[in-house]
Scaffold this active site. Structure first.
Site, PDB file in Angstrom:
ATOM      1  N   GLU A   1       0.812  -1.217   0.000  1.00  0.00           N
ATOM      2  CA  GLU A   1       0.000   0.000   0.000  1.00  0.00           C
ATOM      3  C   GLU A   1       0.850   1.275   0.000  1.00  0.00           C
ATOM      4  O   GLU A   1       0.401   2.328   0.439  1.00  0.00           O
ATOM      5  CB  GLU A   1      -0.957  -0.011   1.203  1.00  0.00           C
ATOM      6  CG  GLU A   1      -1.997  -1.122   1.109  1.00  0.00           C
ATOM      7  CD  GLU A   1      -3.110  -0.931   2.110  1.00  0.00           C
ATOM      8  OE1 GLU A   1      -4.210  -0.527   1.701  1.00  0.00           O
ATOM      9  OE2 GLU A   1      -2.858  -1.162   3.312  1.00  0.00           O
ATOM     10  N   HIS A   4      -0.286   5.000   7.937  1.00  0.00           N
ATOM     11  CA  HIS A   4      -1.510   4.307   7.527  1.00  0.00           C
ATOM     12  C   HIS A   4      -1.662   3.117   8.458  1.00  0.00           C
ATOM     13  O   HIS A   4      -0.713   2.379   8.670  1.00  0.00           O
ATOM     14  CB  HIS A   4      -1.421   3.830   6.078  1.00  0.00           C
ATOM     15  CG  HIS A   4      -2.466   2.810   5.758  1.00  0.00           C
ATOM     16  ND1 HIS A   4      -3.821   3.074   5.889  1.00  0.00           N
ATOM     17  CD2 HIS A   4      -2.389   1.527   5.348  1.00  0.00           C
ATOM     18  CE1 HIS A   4      -4.501   1.986   5.562  1.00  0.00           C
ATOM     19  NE2 HIS A   4      -3.649   1.029   5.243  1.00  0.00           N
ATOM     20  N   HIS A  25      -4.639   0.102  10.352  1.00  0.00           N
ATOM     21  CA  HIS A  25      -5.938  -0.567  10.379  1.00  0.00           C
ATOM     22  C   HIS A  25      -6.472  -0.463  11.807  1.00  0.00           C
ATOM     23  O   HIS A  25      -6.892  -1.441  12.412  1.00  0.00           O
ATOM     24  CB  HIS A  25      -5.797  -2.013   9.896  1.00  0.00           C
ATOM     25  CG  HIS A  25      -5.146  -2.124   8.551  1.00  0.00           C
ATOM     26  ND1 HIS A  25      -4.424  -3.209   8.135  1.00  0.00           N
ATOM     27  CD2 HIS A  25      -5.105  -1.228   7.514  1.00  0.00           C
ATOM     28  CE1 HIS A  25      -3.982  -3.005   6.904  1.00  0.00           C
ATOM     29  NE2 HIS A  25      -4.374  -1.805   6.508  1.00  0.00           N
ATOM     30  N   HIS A  61     -11.499  -0.303   6.202  1.00  0.00           N
ATOM     31  CA  HIS A  61     -10.071  -0.563   6.034  1.00  0.00           C
ATOM     32  C   HIS A  61      -9.229   0.038   7.166  1.00  0.00           C
ATOM     33  O   HIS A  61      -8.517  -0.673   7.842  1.00  0.00           O
ATOM     34  CB  HIS A  61      -9.669   0.005   4.664  1.00  0.00           C
ATOM     35  CG  HIS A  61      -8.241  -0.208   4.286  1.00  0.00           C
ATOM     36  ND1 HIS A  61      -7.787   0.014   3.017  1.00  0.00           N
ATOM     37  CD2 HIS A  61      -7.154  -0.595   4.996  1.00  0.00           C
ATOM     38  CE1 HIS A  61      -6.482  -0.243   2.961  1.00  0.00           C
ATOM     39  NE2 HIS A  61      -6.085  -0.612   4.152  1.00  0.00           N
TER      40      HIS A  61
HETATM   41 ZN   LIG Z   1      -4.151  -0.890   4.716  1.00  0.00          ZN
END
Ligand SMILES: [Zn+2]
Length: 158
Positions: free
Chosen positions: A4, A23, A25, A93
């Protein structure tokens, strides 16, 4: 996961003021990505969320398996959703957190999760929520030195 990396690359491209991207989760953030319940600051330390968070809908860019951001087009669309905000939610997500430096990015990522947890608790009372208002938000330059506290905790645990 480097899969990602487009999240990071496109956030840096879109925001010259950004020097650090997280980033994650973040588990308690996810419910706010799949409902219209706003994720806004209820705690002074999360006042960077006073304006709420836009939510990225990956289906707007096309069908993708696993809801992952795996190309520049999706990354750019996410950066566009982020706009000038410090945090964007990603439906089903996680989230994208940006800051001018690593310390603030870590602070924001951590306290986005903590604020979400506290907000879930507050919502369980089923009473009106008194969010931190944008004009009450803390000047980022006056941010408490969480980083030094975390460093001392790590040092103590070894
Ligand atoms: Zn992710």
């Amino acid at each position: 996961m480097f899969l990602e990396r487009y999240i990071h690359g496109e956030a840096f491209r879109a925001r010259p003021d950004v020097n650090a991207v997280v980033h994650s989760h973040s588990p308690t953030v996810i419910p706010f990505t799949v409902t219209d319940e706003p994720l806004k600051a209820i705690s002074h330390i999360a006042s960077f969320l006073a304006n709420g968070c836009p939510c990225f809908e990956i289906r707007d860019v096309g069908l993708t398996q696993g809801l992952l951001v795996t190309n520049n087009k999706q990354g750019a669309a996410l950066a566009k959703t982020l706009g000038n905000n410090p945090v964007a939610l990603m439906r089903g997500h996680g989230n994208l957190v940006v800051a001018p430096d690593v310390r603030r990015a870590v602070h924001r990522a951590l306290y986005t999760e903590v604020n979400a947890r506290q907000l879930v608790a507050a919502l369980s009372f089923k009473r009106p929520i008194k969010y931190v208002q944008p004009d009450e938000a803390q000047d980022p330059a006056r941010l408490g030195d969480s980083w030094e506290v975390w460093k001392s905790e790590v040092a103590d645990s070894h």
